[in-house]
Design a protein around this motif. Structure first.
Motif, short mmCIF file in Angstrom:
data_model
loop_
_atom_site.label_atom_id
_atom_site.label_comp_id
_atom_site.label_asym_id
_atom_site.label_seq_id
_atom_site.Cartn_x
_atom_site.Cartn_y
_atom_site.Cartn_z
N LEU A 230 0.77 -1.18 -0.02
CA LEU A 230 -0.05 0.04 -0.08
C LEU A 230 0.86 1.27 0.05
O LEU A 230 0.49 2.10 -0.89
CB LEU A 230 -0.87 -0.04 1.20
N ILE A 231 1.95 1.28 0.89
CA ILE A 231 2.74 2.42 1.03
C ILE A 231 3.66 2.75 -0.38
O ILE A 231 3.81 3.61 -0.97
CB ILE A 231 3.87 2.35 2.31
N PHE A 232 3.95 1.66 -0.94
CA PHE A 232 5.02 1.68 -2.11
C PHE A 232 4.07 2.00 -3.29
O PHE A 232 4.49 2.69 -4.05
CB PHE A 232 5.33 0.04 -2.39
N THR A 233 2.80 1.61 -3.38
CA THR A 233 2.01 2.03 -4.55
C THR A 233 1.66 3.54 -4.47
O THR A 233 1.60 4.18 -5.22
CB THR A 233 0.65 1.08 -4.47
N LEU A 234 1.27 3.86 -3.05
CA LEU A 234 0.81 5.51 -2.96
C LEU A 234 2.31 6.37 -3.34
O LEU A 234 2.15 7.61 -3.88
CB LEU A 234 0.68 5.56 -1.71
N VAL A 235 3.56 5.78 -3.02
CA VAL A 235 4.61 6.43 -3.65
C VAL A 235 5.18 6.38 -4.89
O VAL A 235 5.31 7.49 -5.60
CB VAL A 235 5.68 6.04 -2.58
N TYR A 236 5.10 5.05 -5.45
CA TYR A 236 5.73 4.94 -6.84
C TYR A 236 4.56 4.44 -7.80
O TYR A 236 4.86 4.45 -8.92
CB TYR A 236 6.87 4.07 -6.77
N SER A 240 6.85 -3.58 -11.63
CA SER A 240 6.66 -5.30 -11.80
C SER A 240 7.04 -6.24 -10.75
O SER A 240 6.64 -7.11 -10.60
CB SER A 240 7.89 -5.68 -12.98
N VAL A 241 7.81 -5.34 -9.65
CA VAL A 241 8.04 -6.25 -8.71
C VAL A 241 6.76 -6.27 -7.68
O VAL A 241 6.51 -7.21 -6.90
CB VAL A 241 9.01 -5.18 -7.43
N THR A 242 5.78 -5.21 -7.95
CA THR A 242 4.33 -5.58 -7.26
C THR A 242 3.72 -6.96 -7.91
O THR A 242 3.24 -7.59 -7.12
CB THR A 242 3.66 -4.46 -7.71
N VAL A 243 3.92 -7.22 -9.20
CA VAL A 243 3.27 -8.38 -9.68
C VAL A 243 3.93 -9.62 -9.07
O VAL A 243 3.57 -10.64 -8.81
CB VAL A 243 3.56 -8.40 -11.19
N TYR A 244 5.33 -9.39 -8.85
CA TYR A 244 6.21 -10.80 -8.47
C TYR A 244 5.68 -11.18 -6.97
O TYR A 244 5.34 -12.32 -6.69
CB TYR A 244 7.46 -10.35 -8.45
#
Length: 525
Positions: A230-236, A240-244
């Motif tokens: 959640l934090i990562f998505t809000l920032v960036y 592809s690392v999200t998919v992995y």
């Protein structure tokens, strides 16, 4: 029993106590679980209640909600009763519910009931819960995340993706709390769904098979996964690392379902919802039109987020565990303290003091033949005397036929001393009317405003009168018995063990005093 009584209070809109306070006093009662433990606890919290045995013809006159005992084969079980039209709805201690017609209910009803008077309003209760510090913090955090999600993305799919991550974070958070044994009404409602029992949720979440490494379990992993993403998505945004990571999470979901279906053969409502969120956010992720890319800093950021969240989670779990241990220890200590053998041993092994003052110099309230004789040594200007006197008044009001209160004023012999003047006024009023005298001293301790009190009761200066002799007698008595301080309480001729007990605790032992005072004295060694 605890939850049932709390529900009973809520149904009657009485919110004067919290579940923790109620549970502590109920479970500490030496007759728990019983009708007496309920009524004594309600008395302790000053909740007006009536316990009685009602003939079956009197059912119509009873309030719409009350506690009763129901015949169940050879046993009697506690139940919350709600009358609605011509039907009776029962709620039992284990949370199960049953609907009966009047005839069927009367066939199993014992007639033993506990009723209370409705107090507050539901809107007030909800408002009070809203401003509970924990709820306020959690609500603020969720609202903040929602606002951030809404302002960060123009894409509906991306916003929905983040909302799923937020929901997963919250559910994982609740699962961790439940695994530690912390109560939560919302989590229990999920776990008490149609096909799932609450106990099965506990068994799945706390299962050793669900532990990945040490005390780190699947619920912990779910929280780290959702919160970090959640934090990562809000920032960036999406990478592809999200998919992995989502693919790895799908594998964990498969293991969780295998664990529940084949190994434990039990299902957890919260766990199933978490699994649903993982699958939903993965499917949604695939539908988002985006040019995925990964920078080295993405791996670094995610690793850092995992580490920070893991450290914070460990500290939070440690704090919760310590608080839970303290709560359990507090309950055990309270239960030990309210054990009648412990109480009477502490009381009757205490210093014995002769409380038989000269009848001409006694200030007594209550029947002379009462089995509980309380002697209170007090001083109107003693700031510490307020709470003890409040306890005396409460006990005397509730148990007026069982308690005799004797007041002893330990004040200066100086007639111009303010404390002496107040004591003299009370003594003068006592000679005229005991009730007014008690009200006067009670009003003093409640307000302690000398101007207002003297205007109401006409402050008197001590002269060479009966009051002067009585106060001198009390002062000499206190000095003779080595009592040079206030407040002090003597119960049945023994110093009250105030180091280990509160005066309010006496309410739990009224019936024990009444049963056989002589036998309780044999406890003293």
């Amino acid at each position: 029993m605890d939850k049932l009584i709390q529900l009973f209070l809520e149904k009657n809109q009485d919110y004067s106590t919290t579940y923790k306070q109620l549970s502590l006093h109920l479970q500490s009662h030496h007759d728990y679980p019983s009708f007496k433990s309920v009524t004594d606890t309600l008395d302790y919290f000053e909740i007006e209640n009536i316990a009685a045995n009602i003939p079956k013809e009197g059912l119509e006159q009873l309030p719409n909600c009350f506690i009763t005992l129901i015949e169940n084969e050879k046993n009697q079980i506690l139940s919350l009763v709600e009358k609605r039209k011509n039907k009776i709805y029962l709620t039992f201690e284990n949370g199960t519910k049953q609907k009966l017609d009047l005839k069927s209910f009367l066939a199993v009803w014992t007639g033993n009931i506990i009723v209370i008077q409705k107090q507050g309003t539901k809107s007030f209760y909800r408002l009070r819960n809203l401003f509970n510090s924990q709820h306020l913090f959690a609500s603020s955090l969720i609202i903040g995340c929602l606002v951030l999600i809404y302002s960060q993305f123009n894409s509906t799919y991306l916003s929905l993706y983040c909302l799923l991550l937020l929901a997963g974070t919250i559910l994982s958070f609740l699962a961790i709390r439940k695994g530690l044994g912390l109560r939560d009404a919302f989590t229990n409602k999920i776990c008490n769904s149609i096909l799932i029992k609450n106990q099965e949720c506990n068994d799945v979440i706390t299962s050793k098979a669900g532990e990945v490494w040490g005390n780190f379990n699947l619920a912990d992993g779910g929280f780290l996964y959702f919160s970090s993403l959640l934090i990562f998505t809000l920032v960036y945004g999406i990478s592809s690392v999200t998919v992995y990571l989502s693919l790895a999470a799908i594998a964990v979901v498969g293991y969780s379902l295998y664990l529940q279906a084949f190994k434990l053969r039990k299902w957890c409502g919260v766990c199933l919802l978490i699994s649903t969120k993982v699958c939903s956010q993965f499917i949604l992720l695939l539908t988002i039109d985006n040019d995925w890319y990964t920078l080295p800093m993405h791996y670094m950021l995610l690793s850092m987020l995992f580490f920070i969240n893991l450290t914070g989670l460990k500290q939070l779990k440690l704090l919760w565990s310590n608080n839970l241990d303290l709560e359990i220890a507090h309950k055990q200590l309270h239960k030990f303290k309210l054990d009648k053998m412990v109480f009477f041993t502490a009381l009757y092994n205490g210093k014995k003091i002769n409380i038989d003052l000269d009848k001409d110099f006694q200030l007594v309230f209550g029947p002379s033949n009462a089995q509980i004789q309380i002697t209170a040594i007090t001083n109107p200007l003693c700031g510490f005397c307020k709470e003890p006197f409040r306890a005396y008044a409460k006990l005397l009001a509730k148990h007026s036929n069982d308690i005799r209160l004797q007041l002893i004023f330990n004040v200066s012999t100086d007639p111009n001393n303010t404390a002496t003047k107040i004591a003299n006024t009370v003594v003068s009023l006592y000679c005229q009317n005991k009730t007014i005298a008690f009200k006067a001293i009670n009003d003093w301790y409640e307000n302690r405003n000398i101007n207002e009190w003297s205007n109401k009761y006409a402050l008197k200066t001590v002269e060479n009168t009966y009051s002067h002799k009585l106060l001198n007698y009390h002062s000499k008595w206190a000095k003779h018995n080595g009592i040079n301080y206030t407040p002090e309480t003597i119960v049945n001729g023994h110093l009250f063990p105030k180091q280990n007990f509160e005066l309010e605790d006496l309410a739990f032992f009224i019936d024990d005093f009444k049963k056989d005072t002589d036998k309780t004295k044999l406890i003293a060694v």
